[in-house]
Design a protein around this motif. Structure first.
Motif, mmCIF file in Angstrom:
data_model
loop_
_atom_site.group_PDB
_atom_site.id
_atom_site.type_symbol
_atom_site.label_atom_id
_atom_site.label_comp_id
_atom_site.label_asym_id
_atom_site.label_seq_id
_atom_site.Cartn_x
_atom_site.Cartn_y
_atom_site.Cartn_z
ATOM 1 N N GLY A 1 0.844 -1.090 0.056
ATOM 2 C CA GLY A 1 0.067 0.049 0.004
ATOM 3 C C GLY A 1 0.883 1.207 -0.145
ATOM 4 N N THR A 2 2.119 1.110 -0.617
ATOM 5 C CA THR A 2 2.954 2.301 -0.596
ATOM 6 C C THR A 2 3.603 2.357 -1.729
ATOM 7 N N ILE A 3 4.669 3.503 -1.790
ATOM 8 C CA ILE A 3 5.534 3.373 -3.045
ATOM 9 C C ILE A 3 6.848 3.267 -2.597
ATOM 10 N N ASP A 4 7.987 2.920 -3.436
ATOM 11 C CA ASP A 4 9.263 2.712 -3.106
ATOM 12 C C ASP A 4 10.225 3.588 -4.384
ATOM 13 N N GLY A 5 10.290 4.832 -4.169
ATOM 14 C CA GLY A 5 10.989 5.255 -5.291
ATOM 15 C C GLY A 5 10.536 6.888 -5.620
ATOM 16 N N PRO A 6 10.847 7.523 -6.687
ATOM 17 C CA PRO A 6 10.576 8.983 -6.900
ATOM 18 C C PRO A 6 9.045 9.055 -6.817
ATOM 19 N N ALA A 7 8.539 10.082 -5.940
ATOM 20 C CA ALA A 7 7.113 10.370 -5.818
ATOM 21 C C ALA A 7 6.464 11.312 -6.938
ATOM 22 N N ALA A 8 5.191 11.859 -6.811
ATOM 23 C CA ALA A 8 4.862 12.740 -7.824
ATOM 24 C C ALA A 8 5.391 14.104 -7.636
ATOM 25 N N TRP A 9 6.060 14.393 -6.392
ATOM 26 C CA TRP A 9 6.683 15.423 -6.264
ATOM 27 C C TRP A 9 8.010 15.881 -6.936
ATOM 28 N N ASP A 10 8.794 14.608 -7.194
ATOM 29 C CA ASP A 10 9.866 14.467 -7.885
ATOM 30 C C ASP A 10 9.516 14.823 -9.132
ATOM 31 N N GLY A 11 8.503 14.243 -9.631
ATOM 32 C CA GLY A 11 8.000 14.404 -11.202
ATOM 33 C C GLY A 11 7.706 16.012 -11.202
ATOM 34 N N TYR A 12 6.985 16.529 -10.270
ATOM 35 C CA TYR A 12 6.766 17.958 -10.408
ATOM 36 C C TYR A 12 8.071 18.776 -10.333
ATOM 37 N N ALA A 13 8.910 18.389 -9.640
ATOM 38 C CA ALA A 13 10.297 19.362 -9.459
ATOM 39 C C ALA A 13 10.979 19.013 -10.795
ATOM 40 N N ALA A 14 11.208 18.123 -11.376
ATOM 41 C CA ALA A 14 11.785 17.954 -12.681
ATOM 42 C C ALA A 14 11.050 18.554 -13.637
ATOM 43 N N ALA A 15 9.718 18.509 -13.663
ATOM 44 C CA ALA A 15 8.829 19.230 -14.655
ATOM 45 C C ALA A 15 9.302 20.987 -14.609
ATOM 46 N N ALA A 16 9.487 21.379 -13.440
ATOM 47 C CA ALA A 16 9.512 22.966 -13.033
ATOM 48 C C ALA A 16 10.729 23.156 -13.639
ATOM 49 N N VAL A 17 11.981 22.400 -13.317
ATOM 50 C CA VAL A 17 13.298 22.561 -14.012
ATOM 51 C C VAL A 17 13.184 22.599 -15.506
ATOM 52 N N CYS A 18 12.593 21.527 -16.189
ATOM 53 C CA CYS A 18 12.627 21.395 -17.403
ATOM 54 C C CYS A 18 11.833 22.468 -18.294
ATOM 55 N N THR A 19 10.896 22.942 -17.737
ATOM 56 C CA THR A 19 10.014 24.119 -18.029
ATOM 57 C C THR A 19 10.983 25.342 -17.973
ATOM 58 N N ALA A 20 11.584 25.602 -17.039
ATOM 59 C CA ALA A 20 12.794 26.676 -17.081
ATOM 60 C C ALA A 20 13.925 26.285 -18.006
ATOM 61 N N GLY A 21 14.160 25.069 -18.219
ATOM 62 C CA GLY A 21 15.359 24.904 -19.170
ATOM 63 C C GLY A 21 14.731 24.921 -20.539
ATOM 64 N N VAL A 22 13.706 24.903 -20.967
ATOM 65 C CA VAL A 22 13.060 25.187 -22.247
ATOM 66 C C VAL A 22 13.129 26.591 -22.768
ATOM 67 N N ARG A 23 12.791 27.430 -21.544
ATOM 68 C CA ARG A 23 12.715 28.695 -21.605
ATOM 69 C C ARG A 23 14.126 29.278 -21.622
#
Length: 336
Positions: free
Chosen positions: A294-316
């Motif tokens: 009933g859990t996860i064992d690895g990168p969470a949704a927050w890690d996906g969001y953080a990566a997306a935020a960096v890549c959004t800035a990276g594209v800019r």
């Protein structure tokens, strides 16, 4: 306890590889359904296994009562809708990167999951499961080398399809190093600069390949990344960590290093499935084991969001030719 019944959405190269993995090599799981817009491809894949259904609509697969958990390996533009459906049906999901295509939609996914009060989403940053990366993380965390100051990264693919444009190099390739830097430093990236050096003459018109990125961490450390997705040689991924009392490098392939006839060298794999095959096996096995608890064992949704935020800035940064601050909502404001 019965096996976890897994459905896979998207059965291109990655999804088909995961289908083989779940069906043949992962204990405690059983592949029961696949879905893809290319129904002929999905149907042929389903027919290659025993008792696996092809379901035309990916949302129908997610909602199917005989599917306990979902692997999303569809194109990134489809992830937001499919992740939302997994949350609505309370289905555990392993989502291949990117979480979504931009920071705003990724944040909405994080917020929707948080409202459920349970983590259901794990993001497929498989390098965290690679034995070499795991050993490097353990070494840096031990403090034996003092504080980590710099990371040097190389990420090269032999070739990619002509449809793989400049922005995709940031969102679909560089994103791995974004997660690696956050994970190894245990810190957020505050600023990113993506440089576009002289492009290879072997890529399509207008494609900036290679690219060179610099991450500035919130704690003052830095990381650099060369990404070259049409290097023509093979799949090469290396990482060197420079610390106060020493340095450590992974990805050299020293286990197959040979010397003969006045030359030395070793094999370079053609693609990521060879280099990170074991990492994918470990990732999926640990995901299945965690879902059973009933859990996860690895990168969470927050890690996906953080990566997306960096890549959004990276594209800019790539488009505007300047450093760009990473715009992220503080974790405490979202997750408490």
């Amino acid at each position: 306890m019965r096996d976890l019944r897994v459905g896979i959405v998207g059965v291109g190269m990655m999804g088909a590889d995961h289908a083989e993995r779940v069906a043949r090599r992962i204990s405690g799981a059983r592949l029961v359904a696949v879905s893809d817009p290319d129904t002929d491809r999905a149907g042929a894949l389903a027919a290659s296994f025993d008792e696996v259904r092809m379901i035309d609509d990916p949302l129908a697969l997610i909602g199917d009562a005989e599917v306990d958990a979902v692997i999303i390996a569809s194109p990134g533009f489809a992830h937001a809708e499919q992740l939302t459906a997994c949350l609505e049906h309370a289905k555990p999901v392993l989502c291949e990167k990117p979480l979504t295509m931009d920071a705003e939609s990724s944040l909405r996914v994080v917020e929707a999951e948080h409202k459920l009060g349970k983590q259901l989403i794990q993001v497929g940053f498989m390098r965290r499961f690679d034995p070499e990366y795991a050993a490097l993380k353990e070494l840096l965390d031990s403090g034996e080398l003092g504080r980590t100051l710099l990371l040097h990264n190389v990420h090269r693919n032999k070739t990619v399809p002509a449809t793989f444009r400049s922005e995709m190099i940031v969102r679909d390739s560089l994103v791995h190093e974004v997660d690696v830097a956050r994970w190894l430093f245990d810190d957020e990236i505050a600023r990113i600069t993506v440089h576009a050096p002289r492009p290879s003459g072997l890529v399509g018109e207008g494609v900036q390949d290679p690219q060179f990125a610099v991450f500035e961490m919130a704690n003052g450390a830095m990381a650099d990344v060369e990404v070259f997705v049409n290097c023509q040689v093979g799949y090469e991924v290396r990482c060197e960590a420079v610390a106060e009392k020493g340095n450590a490098t992974i990805g050299l392939g020293v286990d197959v290093l040979t010397r003969r006839a006045g030359h030395w060298g070793g094999a370079v794999p053609d693609d990521f499935r060879v280099r990170f095959g074991l990492a994918y096996d470990l990732e999926l096995q640990r995901w299945v084991d965690a879902v059973a608890k009933g859990t996860i064992d690895g990168p969470a949704a927050w890690d996906g969001y953080a990566a997306a935020a960096v890549c959004t800035a990276g594209v800019r940064s790539l488009q505007e030719g300047r450093p760009v601050e990473v715009d992220m909502v503080p974790r405490s404001e979202v997750l408490g």
